[in-house]
Design a protein around this motif. Structure first.
Motif, PDB file in Angstrom:
ATOM      1  N   VAL A 144     -28.818 -61.672 -11.304  1.00  0.00           N
ATOM      2  CA  VAL A 144     -29.003 -63.124 -11.185  1.00  0.00           C
ATOM      3  C   VAL A 144     -27.680 -63.870 -11.130  1.00  0.00           C
ATOM      4  O   VAL A 144     -27.665 -65.083 -10.882  1.00  0.00           O
ATOM      5  N   ALA A 145     -26.565 -63.186 -11.368  1.00  0.00           N
ATOM      6  CA  ALA A 145     -25.250 -63.827 -11.273  1.00  0.00           C
ATOM      7  C   ALA A 145     -24.170 -62.766 -11.104  1.00  0.00           C
ATOM      8  O   ALA A 145     -24.269 -61.680 -11.671  1.00  0.00           O
ATOM      9  N   ARG A 146     -23.194 -63.110 -10.317  1.00  0.00           N
ATOM     10  CA  ARG A 146     -21.975 -62.309 -10.194  1.00  0.00           C
ATOM     11  C   ARG A 146     -20.842 -63.276  -9.911  1.00  0.00           C
ATOM     12  O   ARG A 146     -21.086 -64.486  -9.726  1.00  0.00           O
ATOM     13  N   ALA A 147     -19.602 -62.780  -9.859  1.00  0.00           N
ATOM     14  CA  ALA A 147     -18.447 -63.652  -9.674  1.00  0.00           C
ATOM     15  C   ALA A 147     -18.637 -64.554  -8.452  1.00  0.00           C
ATOM     16  O   ALA A 147     -18.817 -64.075  -7.341  1.00  0.00           O
ATOM     17  N   GLY A 148     -18.656 -65.869  -8.683  1.00  0.00           N
ATOM     18  CA  GLY A 148     -18.747 -66.829  -7.596  1.00  0.00           C
ATOM     19  C   GLY A 148     -20.148 -67.153  -7.123  1.00  0.00           C
ATOM     20  O   GLY A 148     -20.319 -67.978  -6.215  1.00  0.00           O
ATOM     21  N   TRP A 149     -21.180 -66.566  -7.725  1.00  0.00           N
ATOM     22  CA  TRP A 149     -22.568 -66.811  -7.271  1.00  0.00           C
ATOM     23  C   TRP A 149     -23.528 -66.731  -8.454  1.00  0.00           C
ATOM     24  O   TRP A 149     -23.328 -65.941  -9.384  1.00  0.00           O
ATOM     25  N   ALA A 150     -24.559 -67.579  -8.408  1.00  0.00           N
ATOM     26  CA  ALA A 150     -25.593 -67.536  -9.436  1.00  0.00           C
ATOM     27  C   ALA A 150     -26.929 -67.952  -8.842  1.00  0.00           C
ATOM     28  O   ALA A 150     -27.007 -68.913  -8.065  1.00  0.00           O
ATOM     29  N   LEU A 151     -27.972 -67.221  -9.183  1.00  0.00           N
ATOM     30  CA  LEU A 151     -29.331 -67.597  -8.800  1.00  0.00           C
ATOM     31  C   LEU A 151     -29.688 -68.905  -9.499  1.00  0.00           C
ATOM     32  O   LEU A 151     -29.425 -69.063 -10.695  1.00  0.00           O
ATOM     33  N   PRO A 152     -30.295 -69.885  -8.798  1.00  0.00           N
ATOM     34  CA  PRO A 152     -30.611 -71.169  -9.425  1.00  0.00           C
ATOM     35  C   PRO A 152     -31.534 -70.999 -10.630  1.00  0.00           C
ATOM     36  O   PRO A 152     -32.343 -70.064 -10.687  1.00  0.00           O
ATOM     37  N   PRO A 153     -31.440 -71.895 -11.611  1.00  0.00           N
ATOM     38  CA  PRO A 153     -32.259 -71.791 -12.826  1.00  0.00           C
ATOM     39  C   PRO A 153     -33.750 -71.709 -12.549  1.00  0.00           C
ATOM     40  O   PRO A 153     -34.466 -70.948 -13.217  1.00  0.00           O
ATOM     41  N   GLU A 154     -34.237 -72.477 -11.595  1.00  0.00           N
ATOM     42  CA  GLU A 154     -35.680 -72.528 -11.340  1.00  0.00           C
ATOM     43  C   GLU A 154     -36.240 -71.231 -10.767  1.00  0.00           C
ATOM     44  O   GLU A 154     -37.450 -71.024 -10.729  1.00  0.00           O
ATOM     45  N   GLU A 155     -35.363 -70.307 -10.360  1.00  0.00           N
ATOM     46  CA  GLU A 155     -35.816 -69.038  -9.811  1.00  0.00           C
ATOM     47  C   GLU A 155     -35.672 -67.886 -10.793  1.00  0.00           C
ATOM     48  O   GLU A 155     -35.848 -66.716 -10.426  1.00  0.00           O
ATOM     49  N   ARG A 156     -35.382 -68.176 -12.061  1.00  0.00           N
ATOM     50  CA  ARG A 156     -35.087 -67.123 -13.039  1.00  0.00           C
ATOM     51  C   ARG A 156     -36.216 -66.855 -14.028  1.00  0.00           C
ATOM     52  O   ARG A 156     -36.136 -65.907 -14.791  1.00  0.00           O
ATOM     53  N   ASN A 157     -37.217 -67.686 -14.108  1.00  0.00           N
ATOM     54  CA  ASN A 157     -38.269 -67.573 -15.121  1.00  0.00           C
ATOM     55  C   ASN A 157     -37.681 -67.532 -16.531  1.00  0.00           C
ATOM     56  O   ASN A 157     -38.050 -66.721 -17.374  1.00  0.00           O
ATOM     57  N   VAL A 158     -36.739 -68.445 -16.754  1.00  0.00           N
ATOM     58  CA  VAL A 158     -36.090 -68.603 -18.042  1.00  0.00           C
ATOM     59  C   VAL A 158     -36.396 -70.000 -18.564  1.00  0.00           C
ATOM     60  O   VAL A 158     -36.285 -70.980 -17.829  1.00  0.00           O
ATOM     61  N   GLY A 159     -36.793 -70.100 -19.831  1.00  0.00           N
ATOM     62  CA  GLY A 159     -37.041 -71.393 -20.446  1.00  0.00           C
ATOM     63  C   GLY A 159     -35.946 -71.729 -21.432  1.00  0.00           C
ATOM     64  O   GLY A 159     -35.330 -70.834 -22.023  1.00  0.00           O
ATOM     65  N   MET A 160     -35.702 -73.038 -21.616  1.00  0.00           N
ATOM     66  CA  MET A 160     -34.620 -73.444 -22.520  1.00  0.00           C
ATOM     67  C   MET A 160     -35.083 -74.571 -23.428  1.00  0.00           C
ATOM     68  O   MET A 160     -35.765 -75.500 -22.996  1.00  0.00           O
ATOM     69  N   VAL A 161     -34.703 -74.471 -24.703  1.00  0.00           N
ATOM     70  CA  VAL A 161     -34.975 -75.507 -25.700  1.00  0.00           C
ATOM     71  C   VAL A 161     -33.631 -76.076 -26.136  1.00  0.00           C
ATOM     72  O   VAL A 161     -32.773 -75.349 -26.634  1.00  0.00           O
ATOM     73  N   PHE A 162     -33.474 -77.394 -25.950  1.00  0.00           N
ATOM     74  CA  PHE A 162     -32.194 -78.049 -26.211  1.00  0.00           C
ATOM     75  C   PHE A 162     -32.144 -78.639 -27.615  1.00  0.00           C
ATOM     76  O   PHE A 162     -33.167 -79.008 -28.197  1.00  0.00           O
ATOM     77  N   GLN A 163     -30.919 -78.786 -28.119  1.00  0.00           N
ATOM     78  CA  GLN A 163     -30.706 -79.402 -29.428  1.00  0.00           C
ATOM     79  C   GLN A 163     -31.207 -80.839 -29.453  1.00  0.00           C
ATOM     80  O   GLN A 163     -31.733 -81.319 -30.455  1.00  0.00           O
ATOM     81  N   SER A 164     -31.074 -81.549 -28.319  1.00  0.00           N
ATOM     82  CA  SER A 164     -31.412 -82.972 -28.254  1.00  0.00           C
ATOM     83  C   SER A 164     -32.870 -83.232 -27.900  1.00  0.00           C
ATOM     84  O   SER A 164     -33.248 -84.385 -27.682  1.00  0.00           O
ATOM     85  N   TYR A 165     -33.693 -82.178 -27.786  1.00  0.00           N
ATOM     86  CA  TYR A 165     -35.124 -82.244 -27.446  1.00  0.00           C
ATOM     87  C   TYR A 165     -35.342 -82.538 -25.964  1.00  0.00           C
ATOM     88  O   TYR A 165     -36.211 -81.941 -25.342  1.00  0.00           O
ATOM     89  N   ALA A 166     -34.598 -83.508 -25.383  1.00  0.00           N
ATOM     90  CA  ALA A 166     -34.707 -83.857 -23.957  1.00  0.00           C
ATOM     91  C   ALA A 166     -36.136 -84.202 -23.560  1.00  0.00           C
ATOM     92  O   ALA A 166     -36.668 -83.704 -22.573  1.00  0.00           O
ATOM     93  N   LEU A 167     -36.785 -85.082 -24.327  1.00  0.00           N
ATOM     94  CA  LEU A 167     -38.149 -85.524 -24.029  1.00  0.00           C
ATOM     95  C   LEU A 167     -38.108 -86.856 -23.280  1.00  0.00           C
ATOM     96  O   LEU A 167     -37.273 -87.718 -23.553  1.00  0.00           O
TER      97      LEU A 167
END
Length: 350
Positions: A67-90
């Motif tokens: 999903v990532a190598r030097a100079g390239w990264a698969l976009p977040p929306e294509e990774r099936n990864v979820g994130m919970v932020f410190q600030s809640y972001a609601l």
């Protein structure tokens, strides 16, 4: 579900190496905590896993996919990864249910499936009866549960948590730690949890990865990390550890006999007689008695279950802290401190 593997991962910001050749394997379904002081690189590593940053070196795999190598990264929306932020972001103008379902609607899920996932996620985090409330009507702990429900509704294979409890008071943090363990157990996803609070990391994680200045110092289960630190940084950072220079004298019944500041002690580790090594000790490992290192008391702080006594070694500048469960000695008193337990840091890993 998916595990994750970082190989030689590096990231620079200008002249600063935020990450330096990080090699890390996270098992499928594991709960891993990234622990370290501010600026150590743990959030940068989390952002690389999420797809918010592009690495300058190395590779990152989620499951079998690069999903990532030097100079390239698969976009977040294509990774099936979820994130919970410190600030809640609601979204403040949206209801709890709409906040949880926002990303599902963006993905174009059918209305019935969206509704089912929202209900399931809110029930899982204990907010089934609050779906119509707005964020302003919620407590800090409830807002954090909404943020987690929004993440879980996406059914991610990897859940990333960036200091999610930092804005909560001590009582709520302890309650949410129990909940995070339950969520992990019930959904079976891989959790990667960033924190600078070692008590959180020890209570929650299957393994803890300690970072400092962009590099991994040690990756181990909490008990091993505490009992057998691999480097001087880990020894000092985890569990209020102190580090003393010692000379190895020999062995006795499976223990190492070492000498420091005129006193001998039996400690754990491996070493040969004559070696100069570093010894990690913690306040609970030390005791006041008549046969230890000569020291003078510099301070005493009552902390409920024990008084933490600080004393400076007479033969050097080292200050030791120990737990005193009785009446502590007065400031300025001459004392002797013995070592009841300790761990020799591996040679060459200071």
């Amino acid at each position: 579900m998916a595990g994750m593997t970082a190989s030689g991962l590096g990231k620079r910001f200008g002249e600063t190496d935020a990450l330096r050749a990080v090699d890390l394997a996270i098992e499928n379904g594991e709960f891993l905590a990234l622990l370290g002081p501010s600026g150590c690189g743990k959030t940068t590593l989390l952002r690389l896993i999420a797809g918010f940053e592009v690495p300058d070196a190395g590779e990152l795999h989620l499951g079998d996919e690069v999903v990532a190598r030097a100079g390239w990264a698969l976009p977040p929306e294509e990774r099936n990864v979820g994130m919970v932020f410190q600030s809640y972001a609601l979204w403040p103008h949206m209801s709890v249910a709409d906040n949880v379902g926002f990303a599902l609607k963006v993905r174009g899920l059918e209305a019935g499936e969206c509704r089912r996932r929202i209900e399931d996620a809110l029930e899982l985090v204990g907010l089934g009866g609050l779906s119509r409330r707005k964020p302003a009507e919620l407590s800090g702990g409830q807002k954090q549960r909404v943020a987690l429900a929004r993440c879980l509704a996406m059914q991610p294979s990897v859940v990333l948590l960036d200091e999610p409890l930092a804005n909560l008071d001590a009582h709520l943090r302890e309650a949410m730690q129990i909940e995070f363990r339950r969520f992990h157990r019930e959904i079976g996803a891989t959790f990667v949890y960033v924190t600078h609070d070692q008590s959180e990391a020890m209570a929650l994680a299957d393994r803890v990865a300690v970072m400092d200045r962009g590099a991994l110092q040690q990756v181990a289960a909490p008990r091993e990390l505490y009992a057998e630190p691999a480097t001087e940084m880990v020894a000092r950072f985890v569990g209020r550890g102190m580090v003393l220079p010692v000379t190895v004298v020999g062995q006795d019944s499976g223990f190492i006999v070492a000498e420091a500041f005129g006193a001998q002690m039996r400690v754990r580790g491996t070493a040969a007689a004559g070696e100069e090594r570093l010894l990690c000790v913690r306040p609970a490992d030390l005791a006041l008695d008549g046969a230890g290192m000569e020291a003078r008391v510099t301070a005493a702080a009552f902390q409920g279950a024990a008084t933490i006594v600080s004393a400076q070694i007479e033969q050097g500048e080292h200050v030791l802290r120990l737990e005193c469960h009785g009446l502590p000695p007065e400031e300025g008193a001459a004392v002797r401190i013995s070592v009841r337990d300790g761990w020799l840091l591996p040679a060459g890993r200071a």
